[in-house]
Design an enzyme around this catalytic site. Structure first.
Site, short mmCIF file in Angstrom:
data_model
loop_
_atom_site.label_atom_id
_atom_site.label_comp_id
_atom_site.label_asym_id
_atom_site.label_seq_id
_atom_site.Cartn_x
_atom_site.Cartn_y
_atom_site.Cartn_z
N ARG A 141 1.04 -1.27 0.00
CA ARG A 141 -0.08 0.00 0.00
C ARG A 141 0.92 1.22 -0.19
O ARG A 141 0.63 2.22 -0.61
CB ARG A 141 -0.66 -0.13 1.17
CG ARG A 141 -0.28 0.03 2.67
CD ARG A 141 -1.07 0.62 3.74
NE ARG A 141 -0.63 0.08 4.95
CZ ARG A 141 -1.05 0.86 6.16
NH1 ARG A 141 -1.91 1.69 6.21
NH2 ARG A 141 -0.32 0.77 7.10
N GLU A 170 -18.12 4.69 -1.31
CA GLU A 170 -17.38 3.97 -2.35
C GLU A 170 -18.07 3.95 -3.61
O GLU A 170 -17.30 3.94 -4.72
CB GLU A 170 -16.99 2.63 -1.91
CG GLU A 170 -15.94 2.68 -0.68
CD GLU A 170 -16.55 3.04 0.84
OE1 GLU A 170 -16.05 3.37 1.68
OE2 GLU A 170 -17.86 3.14 0.90
N PHE A 178 -14.19 -2.67 0.52
CA PHE A 178 -15.19 -1.67 0.12
C PHE A 178 -15.10 -1.36 -1.54
O PHE A 178 -16.18 -1.22 -2.08
CB PHE A 178 -14.92 -0.40 0.86
CG PHE A 178 -14.89 -0.32 2.35
CD1 PHE A 178 -15.98 -1.09 3.15
CD2 PHE A 178 -13.91 0.40 3.03
CE1 PHE A 178 -15.81 -1.12 4.52
CE2 PHE A 178 -13.79 0.28 4.37
CZ PHE A 178 -14.68 -0.60 5.05
N HIS A 207 -5.45 -3.05 1.83
CA HIS A 207 -5.98 -3.59 3.14
C HIS A 207 -6.75 -5.03 2.91
O HIS A 207 -7.79 -5.44 3.32
CB HIS A 207 -6.63 -2.94 3.90
CG HIS A 207 -6.23 -1.64 4.43
ND1 HIS A 207 -5.33 -0.74 3.91
CD2 HIS A 207 -5.49 -1.47 5.85
CE1 HIS A 207 -4.81 0.18 4.53
NE2 HIS A 207 -5.03 -0.21 5.84
N ASP A 240 -8.22 -5.82 12.36
CA ASP A 240 -9.62 -4.92 11.79
C ASP A 240 -10.47 -6.11 11.81
O ASP A 240 -11.64 -5.87 11.99
CB ASP A 240 -9.39 -4.30 10.42
CG ASP A 240 -8.52 -3.03 10.61
OD1 ASP A 240 -8.23 -2.60 11.49
OD2 ASP A 240 -8.34 -2.36 9.53
N ARG A 252 -1.68 -4.36 3.60
CA ARG A 252 -1.29 -3.49 4.85
C ARG A 252 -0.05 -3.78 5.47
O ARG A 252 0.71 -3.09 6.09
CB ARG A 252 -2.37 -3.49 5.77
CG ARG A 252 -2.40 -2.93 7.07
CD ARG A 252 -3.11 -3.16 8.07
NE ARG A 252 -3.16 -2.62 9.43
CZ ARG A 252 -3.98 -2.64 10.57
NH1 ARG A 252 -4.79 -3.51 10.33
NH2 ARG A 252 -3.84 -1.83 11.50
#
Length: 315
Positions: free
Chosen positions: A10, A58, A83, A109, A117, A167
């Protein structure tokens, strides 16, 4: 293997977009209130007039990206994979895929390595979703060097592209001086005659480590890096299957619909071969430290070694 520098792809994504902003003046970057996490804030700082924060919308962001592409711009729509591929799927399908617009989707991610998460953000289905959209190119780079090269290749390619970034900081094993990215082409990293390990994303390095460990047990493993899952390099996979007679796939994604499924589709049609799929089984993830979760879900070199040995015994 020697200790390597680690970097999250990322970060490669954000830095490379900023670096290429001068070269490609029609490059625009969109985000959904996650510029700090997706690292597109780096581009925003350098090119504020070409960065659009669409807020936590999104699906709307994908529509905006479609509109920009229709006017000749090259938009990179950025958000977490859950998303970008999940929440916005219908707009991606109908507003980007169906008219085959020149939109690039930067999905960060992805996978179990999102870690703490938890299941709601650990998207292990995105490759499967994006593979089903006609004309969509799907790229999953393995390290910083490959990610940077893939981003520019995506800019130069005309058509929709889904790019998957992580990530977690992962080893940078490709040589920047010699690496060449070819869209739709797999890369053979080691030679071997006993088994072919076809890997993508952060599992590529784990496959390399596994090949070294297998060598100590007298097992010769051919490792192939598939950075472009669609279109798939069928030639390199079929050739390896014919020469080794056994294929193990490894991915940080569901075993349903991802790399393993793509490889099985190819081999069943061209060279029926035993395939063992390593990935996230038909389960959701859960919260925990990323490295620990990868091991618990078998997304590591140790499990690749174990699965290869098991498969060879029954070969």
């Amino acid at each position: 293997m020697a200790e390597l520098i680690k970097k999250a792809t990322r970060e490669s994504y954000g830095e490379t977009l900023a670096e290429l902003g001068d070269k490609y003046e029609n490059l625009y970057v969109l985000d959904a209130d996650l510029a700090a996490a997706t690292k597109t804030g780096i581009f925003k700082k350098k090119f504020p007039d070409r960065h659009i924060d669409c807020g936590i919308q999104e699906a709307n962001m994908m529509g905006v990206a479609a509109g920009l592409a229709a006017t000749g711009k090259i938009p990179f729509a950025s958000s977490f994979a859950m998303f970008a591929a999940g929440r916005a799927f219908e707009i991606v399908r109908n507003s980007i895929g169906y008219p085959h617009l020149n939109v690039k989707i930067g999905a960060t991610h992805a996978g179990i390595s999102v870690g703490e998460d938890g299941a709601t953000h650990q998207c292990n289905e995105d490759i499967a979703l994006m593979r089903t959209i006609p004309g969509m190119t799907v790229i999953n780079p393995a390290d910083d060097v490959e990610a940077r090269a893939a981003i520019e290749a995506a800019i130069q390619y005309v058509g929709p592209v889904y790019m998957r970034f992580g990530r977690l900081a992962t080893p940078v094993f490709n040589d920047k001086a010699t690496y060449k990215f070819e869209l739709g082409k797999g890369v053979q990293l080691t030679d071997g005659n006993d088994v072919t390990i076809v890997a993508t994303g952060l599992l590529v390095y784990e496959a390399l480590v596994a090949a070294e460990q297998l060598k100590n047990d007298g097992i010769s493993a051919r490792v192939i890096n598939i950075h472009t899952i669609k279109p798939l390099d069928e030639e390199i996979i079929v050739k390896a299957a014919r020469e080794t007679g056994l294929v193990v796939t490894a991915e940080e994604h569901s075993v349903i619909g991802g790399l393993g499924s793509a490889v099985c589709d190819t081999l069943s049609a061209n060279c029926p071969t035993k395939v063992v799929k390593i990935g996230v089984n038909d389960v959701f993830g859960y919260s925990g430290p990323a490295v620990q979760l990868l091991k618990e879900f078998g997304l590591c070199s140790e499990n690749i070694v174990a699965k290869v040995k098991e498969a060879i015994r029954s070969k």
